[in-house]
Design a protein around this motif. Structure first.
Motif, mmCIF file in Angstrom:
data_model
loop_
_atom_site.group_PDB
_atom_site.id
_atom_site.type_symbol
_atom_site.label_atom_id
_atom_site.label_comp_id
_atom_site.label_asym_id
_atom_site.label_seq_id
_atom_site.Cartn_x
_atom_site.Cartn_y
_atom_site.Cartn_z
ATOM 1 N N VAL B 295 0.835 -1.204 0.000
ATOM 2 C CA VAL B 295 0.000 0.000 0.000
ATOM 3 C C VAL B 295 0.873 1.259 0.000
ATOM 4 N N TYR B 296 2.081 1.159 0.532
ATOM 5 C CA TYR B 296 2.979 2.314 0.437
ATOM 6 C C TYR B 296 3.639 2.374 -0.929
ATOM 7 N N ILE B 297 3.824 1.210 -1.557
ATOM 8 C CA ILE B 297 4.293 1.218 -2.940
ATOM 9 C C ILE B 297 3.286 1.968 -3.796
ATOM 10 N N MET B 324 10.596 15.998 4.430
ATOM 11 C CA MET B 324 9.839 15.208 3.457
ATOM 12 C C MET B 324 10.587 13.917 3.122
ATOM 13 N N VAL B 325 11.914 14.032 2.941
ATOM 14 C CA VAL B 325 12.702 12.839 2.606
ATOM 15 C C VAL B 325 12.740 11.875 3.795
ATOM 16 N N TYR B 326 13.016 12.440 4.992
ATOM 17 C CA TYR B 326 13.101 11.553 6.145
ATOM 18 C C TYR B 326 11.755 10.907 6.445
ATOM 19 N N SER B 327 10.658 11.620 6.199
ATOM 20 C CA SER B 327 9.366 10.985 6.458
ATOM 21 C C SER B 327 9.120 9.861 5.456
ATOM 22 N N LEU B 328 9.566 10.033 4.210
ATOM 23 C CA LEU B 328 9.443 8.926 3.246
ATOM 24 C C LEU B 328 10.260 7.727 3.726
ATOM 25 N N ILE B 329 11.491 8.010 4.207
ATOM 26 C CA ILE B 329 12.327 6.916 4.695
ATOM 27 C C ILE B 329 11.657 6.259 5.897
ATOM 28 N N GLY B 330 11.083 7.106 6.784
ATOM 29 C CA GLY B 330 10.398 6.572 7.955
ATOM 30 C C GLY B 330 9.233 5.685 7.575
ATOM 31 N N ILE B 331 8.423 6.153 6.633
ATOM 32 C CA ILE B 331 7.281 5.351 6.192
ATOM 33 C C ILE B 331 7.775 4.030 5.608
ATOM 34 N N SER B 332 8.837 4.107 4.786
ATOM 35 C CA SER B 332 9.341 2.884 4.151
ATOM 36 C C SER B 332 9.784 1.876 5.198
ATOM 37 N N THR B 333 10.525 2.350 6.200
ATOM 38 C CA THR B 333 11.023 1.424 7.219
ATOM 39 C C THR B 333 9.865 0.839 8.018
ATOM 40 N N LEU B 334 8.980 1.728 8.505
ATOM 41 C CA LEU B 334 7.884 1.260 9.346
ATOM 42 C C LEU B 334 6.950 0.326 8.581
ATOM 43 N N SER B 335 6.852 0.508 7.266
ATOM 44 C CA SER B 335 5.872 -0.277 6.515
ATOM 45 C C SER B 335 6.152 -1.783 6.621
ATOM 46 N N PHE B 336 7.389 -2.158 7.005
ATOM 47 C CA PHE B 336 7.705 -3.577 7.106
ATOM 48 C C PHE B 336 7.353 -4.195 8.452
ATOM 49 N N ILE B 337 7.000 -3.360 9.423
ATOM 50 C CA ILE B 337 6.735 -3.942 10.747
ATOM 51 C C ILE B 337 5.310 -3.662 11.206
ATOM 52 N N VAL B 338 4.396 -3.473 10.282
ATOM 53 C CA VAL B 338 3.014 -3.202 10.685
ATOM 54 C C VAL B 338 2.033 -4.212 10.102
ATOM 55 N N TRP B 339 2.541 -5.248 9.371
ATOM 56 C CA TRP B 339 1.613 -6.078 8.613
ATOM 57 C C TRP B 339 0.564 -6.764 9.488
ATOM 58 N N GLY B 340 0.916 -6.952 10.773
ATOM 59 C CA GLY B 340 -0.003 -7.653 11.669
ATOM 60 C C GLY B 340 -1.331 -6.951 11.860
ATOM 61 N N HIS B 341 -1.405 -5.629 11.538
ATOM 62 C CA HIS B 341 -2.675 -4.950 11.792
ATOM 63 C C HIS B 341 -3.770 -5.390 10.824
ATOM 64 N N ILE B 358 1.078 -0.382 18.059
ATOM 65 C CA ILE B 358 1.968 0.759 18.310
ATOM 66 C C ILE B 358 2.724 1.132 17.037
ATOM 67 N N THR B 359 3.302 0.121 16.359
ATOM 68 C CA THR B 359 4.041 0.455 15.133
ATOM 69 C C THR B 359 3.104 1.110 14.124
ATOM 70 N N THR B 360 1.858 0.622 14.055
ATOM 71 C CA THR B 360 0.922 1.180 13.087
ATOM 72 C C THR B 360 0.634 2.645 13.393
ATOM 73 N N LEU B 361 0.400 2.928 14.665
ATOM 74 C CA LEU B 361 0.064 4.306 15.003
ATOM 75 C C LEU B 361 1.268 5.224 14.804
ATOM 76 N N ILE B 362 2.494 4.666 14.947
ATOM 77 C CA ILE B 362 3.679 5.512 14.735
ATOM 78 C C ILE B 362 3.751 5.976 13.277
ATOM 79 N N ILE B 363 3.241 5.175 12.353
ATOM 80 C CA ILE B 363 3.285 5.589 10.942
ATOM 81 C C ILE B 363 2.506 6.881 10.733
ATOM 82 N N ALA B 364 1.559 7.159 11.624
ATOM 83 C CA ALA B 364 0.822 8.412 11.486
ATOM 84 C C ALA B 364 1.752 9.614 11.580
ATOM 85 N N VAL B 365 2.883 9.458 12.289
ATOM 86 C CA VAL B 365 3.770 10.608 12.481
ATOM 87 C C VAL B 365 4.401 11.067 11.163
ATOM 88 N N PRO B 366 5.159 10.189 10.467
ATOM 89 C CA PRO B 366 5.697 10.677 9.194
ATOM 90 C C PRO B 366 4.596 11.074 8.200
#
Lengths: 194, 627
Positions: B295-297, B324-341, B358-366
């Protein structure tokens, strides 16, 4: 003369990204094996059956063969850098022969497994995973053999040294990766024998 | 890896470009290795698939709005799939499945990344083509093959796959389970394997091109946000698609060979099947390990496109480029540890559910960082409301309203009542469906002159297209939130037949008509798109006064993109409305030495010699500012 120099410089420049393509492909392949082994852990760690198979020794021999093939490939790379064409051809051919022997040993491993009454299609999917690991790895071995063939073929064509070296480098990145990934799979299976 | 490619792109002299290429029709339009042509191929295939998926959605919307009426026309059109003027219930499931599959993978992954990564990466980083043009060509043809195989499933006896786009076993693993699990499912799996091969070949090329083939001066922090987004998207694809391959391979063996990776204790027609010990949850883990990064792809390229378009049309530097760049990197990294939701209701350990929450809600930040930055970029900008700009703003709107409901769904406790209801449907259609489509459309309007040699799309039709689509998308998806809160389940053929949900029939009818109007509005886009290719207004070389490199390339498409040397880059791509400069944009190719009056001390952060020259100049010309 000037033109030729520019041409060569640019050649090298544009080969670098292609080599990088191979590295990225290696990462992608690695993810397949990571996913399969994680799948095994989820299966066996959950309600699934344990493996309960003492792996036949033939996999040890095939591991040895694959390691030796990596050594011969390294020698081929060294020969290429020293521009010793006949040695280079010899070692690439040797690597390919060892690759084919590895392929045969793995298939024979399957035969031995079936003689031990361990089948691909059976209710215990942990055992099916042995066939999946080795099978997907063998598919990669076929790709690796094709790359080696292309590297060998290039030495018989009048190609610039940079291309010959590049083809072999591409094949070596992949072949050494296959070696490492097989050791990983083998150790993984050994650790999960029970 | 072909030697041909090596020689083609080594040439850097004018006259060689004119003499080297004698393209035939086949090499120019069909098996082209030119990234610009491949981008067009991806776009037109993507649009075709989007139209098909849209028509499928209209078909099942008609069923939802009029569950009791018969439409003899449906029988005429669909034959055995709609006997007696009504959709066959199992065909309804196939429609939902194929609509989802086509939109997620074929339109918003291949159509979006395939088009814009191919077009923009080489043009914006200053490369003559992709790292491996041949692999790039293969990538398109695998995608085309996958599309054909997917659509061909409409022509098999039992119809297309029907287990939902997530193809959970055991439904998908047992061909006898339903019509949609037979041949159609096999074709689905074959198509997806081809699709993944295509995606990987594309993604590997994009990453290698961005890392190895940037022009002189183009360091990573001078890349436009589009390129950053495409680059990180490609990395996500490389890491996650292989995992789906693994999952699909095991599924194929379960389906066709009788292994039990995903199957256990299945009773069919009163007979116990021999499977044991398998776990359908295992498939969900493997699927969503891809599925969530997926979904982030889908959304990240659209985000990159919007960032660029918003900055260009607000005539302001993008707000918080690094953020903007760091938030993209953040989203990319976090996207691998939220699949359980996606799996909160599978009987997951509540502690594990808490971790995924928790990991899912953290994605709201970036994600919020990006949203705030878009709004801050627009804030007090000198905004030009081009159609592209409107669609980019539309993305921001959808991303906010769809993202807010993500916070609800990310809670493992709230997800229990909301799971598999229309609330989820509303959430993802806004946050990744509508938002990503709007990003894609924004890109099409904005870069049309780059895609089709200097033509522009019609603005008035663009405005019409935007407003109707924008309003209708909200009319379609907003009411679904309330249906979901009432517990209306998704994927039901006739849920209004249940007394509990009877009162939603009028809303369903309303949604269907909004969807039909939205679909009709797309005709204006299709007409605009295809007529503008041939008759569009001629654009200037840089019609939007943008800074990025692609607008320095000649308008007509030439092999290798630039005549002579590739331009050198001297500055970041967002010098819009820089105080002291006589124009409101400074292209990346303009050296700082030519813009003395607008230079600022921070332009020379890692350039002490330049700073010294700047200080001397400032002393002579702006004595009041020098301390």
């Amino acid at each position: 003369m000037m033109m030729a120099q520019i041409q060569q410089k640019e050649d090298r420049l544009s080969l670098q990204p292609k080599k990088f393509v191979m590295w990225l492909f290696v990462f992608a392949s690695f993810m397949i094996f990571a996913a399969l082994t994680s799948g095994f852990m989820v299966y066996a760690g959950g309600r699934g059956h344990a493996l309960n198979v003492i792996l036949p020794n033939i996999f040890m021999y095939s591991t040895g063969v694959l390691i030796i093939s990596s050594v011969t490939l390294f020698l081929a790379t060294r020969a290429t850098k020293r521009q010793e064409v006949s040695k280079q051809r010899l070692f690439i051919t040797l690597t390919m022969i060892l690759g084919v022997i590895f392929f045969g040993l793995q298939i024979d491993g399957w035969r031995i497994l079936t003689e031990m009454n361990i089948f691909f299609v059976e209710p215990n999917a942990s055992r099916s995973f042995i066939y999946i690991f080795t099978g997907v790895h063998l598919l990669h071995i076929i790709a690796g053999l094709l790359l080696l063939t292309s590297a060998l073929y290039t030495t018989y064509r009048s190609k610039p040294q940079s291309i010959i070296q590049f083809r072999l480098e591409i094949a070596s990145i992949f072949w050494h990766f296959l070696d490492i990934i097989w050791i990983y799979l083998y150790v993984f299976l050994l650790l999960n024998q029970n | 890896m072909s030697t041909v490619a090596v020689h083609d792109h080594s040439v850097s002299h004018d006259h060689d470009h004119e003499h080297h290429h004698h393209d035939t029709f086949i090499t120019k339009y069909v098996f082209s290795q030119d990234h610009k042509m491949i981008a067009k191929q991806f776009l037109i295939t993507g649009i075709t698939m989007a139209v098909i998926a849209m028509l499928l959605s209209i078909l099942f919307r008609i069923q939802l709005a009029y569950p009791d009426k018969t439409f003899p026309l449906l029988t005429t059109l669909l034959g055995r799939f709609a006997p007696n003027g009504r959709l066959d219930p199992e065909f309804y499931l196939s429609l939902v499945t194929i609509h989802g599959t086509i939109m997620v993978f074929f339109v918003l992954t291949a159509g979006l990344s395939g088009t814009f990564s191919n077009l923009l990466i080489p043009l914006q980083v200053g490369a003559r083509d992709m790292a491996s043009p041949f692999v790039n060509m293969l990538s398109y043809w695998f995608f085309f093959g996958a599309s054909i195989v997917m659509l061909s499933s409409f022509f098999v006896q039992k119809g297309p796959a029907g287990a939902g786009w997530t193809i959970y076993p055991p439904l998908s693993a047992l061909p006898k389970a339903m019509k949609g699990s037979e041949m159609g499912m096999t074709l689905w799996l074959i198509s997806m394997v081809m699709f993944i091969a295509s995606s990987l070949m594309g993604g590997i090329n994009y990453v290698s091109t961005v890392l190895n083939m940037r022009t002189k001066g183009m360091d990573l922090w001078k890349m436009p946000l589009t390129v950053w987004a495409f680059f990180l998207t490609a990395i996500l694809g490389i890491l996650s698609f292989p995992v789906l391959v693994a999952g699909v391979v095991l599924l194929i063996f379960d389906r066709s060979f009788g292994t039990s990776f995903y199957l256990s204790d299945i009773v069919m027609n009163g007979k116990l099947l021999p499977y044991s010990g398998g776990s359908p949850i295992l498939f969900q883990h493997l699927f969503w390990f891809l599925g969530h990064p997926e979904v982030y792809i889908v959304i990240m390229p659209a985000m990159g496109i919007s960032s660029e378009i918003i900055a260009v049309n607000a005539r302001k530097p993008i707000f918080g480029y690094h953020a903007m760049v760091y938030s993209l990197i953040g989203i990319s990294t976090l996207s691998f540890i939220v699949w359980g939701h996606h799996m909160f209701v599978t009987g997951m350990n509540p502690f594990l559910g808490g971790v995924f929450m928790i990991t899912t809600l953290i994605i709201a930040v970036p994600s919020a960082v990006k949203t705030f930055n878009w709004i801050a970029t627009i804030w007090r900008g000198n905004i030009r409301f081009t159609p592209a700009m409107l669609f980019a703003i539309g993305l921001v709107s959808f991303f906010i309203s769809g993202g807010v409901t993500g916070i609800f769904l990310g809670n493992s406790a709230l997800d229990i009542p909301l799971h598999d209801t229309y609330f989820v449907v509303a959430h993802f259609h806004l946050v990744m469906g509508s938002a990503a489509i709007f990003g894609m459309l924004a890109g099409v309007y904005h870069w049309f002159p780059k895609l089709f040699a200097g033509r522009l799309m019609d603005e008035k039709l663009g405005y019409f297209h935007f407003w109707v689509t924008f309003i209708c998308a909200y009319l379609v998806f907003f009411p679904m939130h309330f249906m979901g809160l009432d517990g209306v389940p998704r994927r039901y053929y006739a849920m209004t037949e249940f007394p509990a949900f009877n009162h939603w029939l009028s809303v369903n009818t309303f949604i269907t008509w909004a969807a039909i109007v939205a679909a009709l509005a797309q005709v204006s886009f299709l007409y605009n798109f295809f007529s503008s290719i041939f008759f569009g207004k001629r654009a200037t070389q840089n019609p939007w006064n943008a800074n990025t490199l692609e607008w320095t390339a000649p308008m007509e498409h030439i092999h290798g993109n630039w005549r002579g040397d590739i331009p050198t880059v001297y500055r970041w791509p967002y010098d819009y409305s820089k105080p002291g400069h006589d124009e409101d944009f400074i292209p990346q190719t303009v050296p700082l030495s030519e813009t003395m009056s607008s230079n600022l001390p921070h332009d020379f952060e890692d350039n002490p010699a330049g700073l010294e020259i700047y200080n001397e100049w400032a002393k002579a010309n702006r004595p009041s500012e020098v301390k």
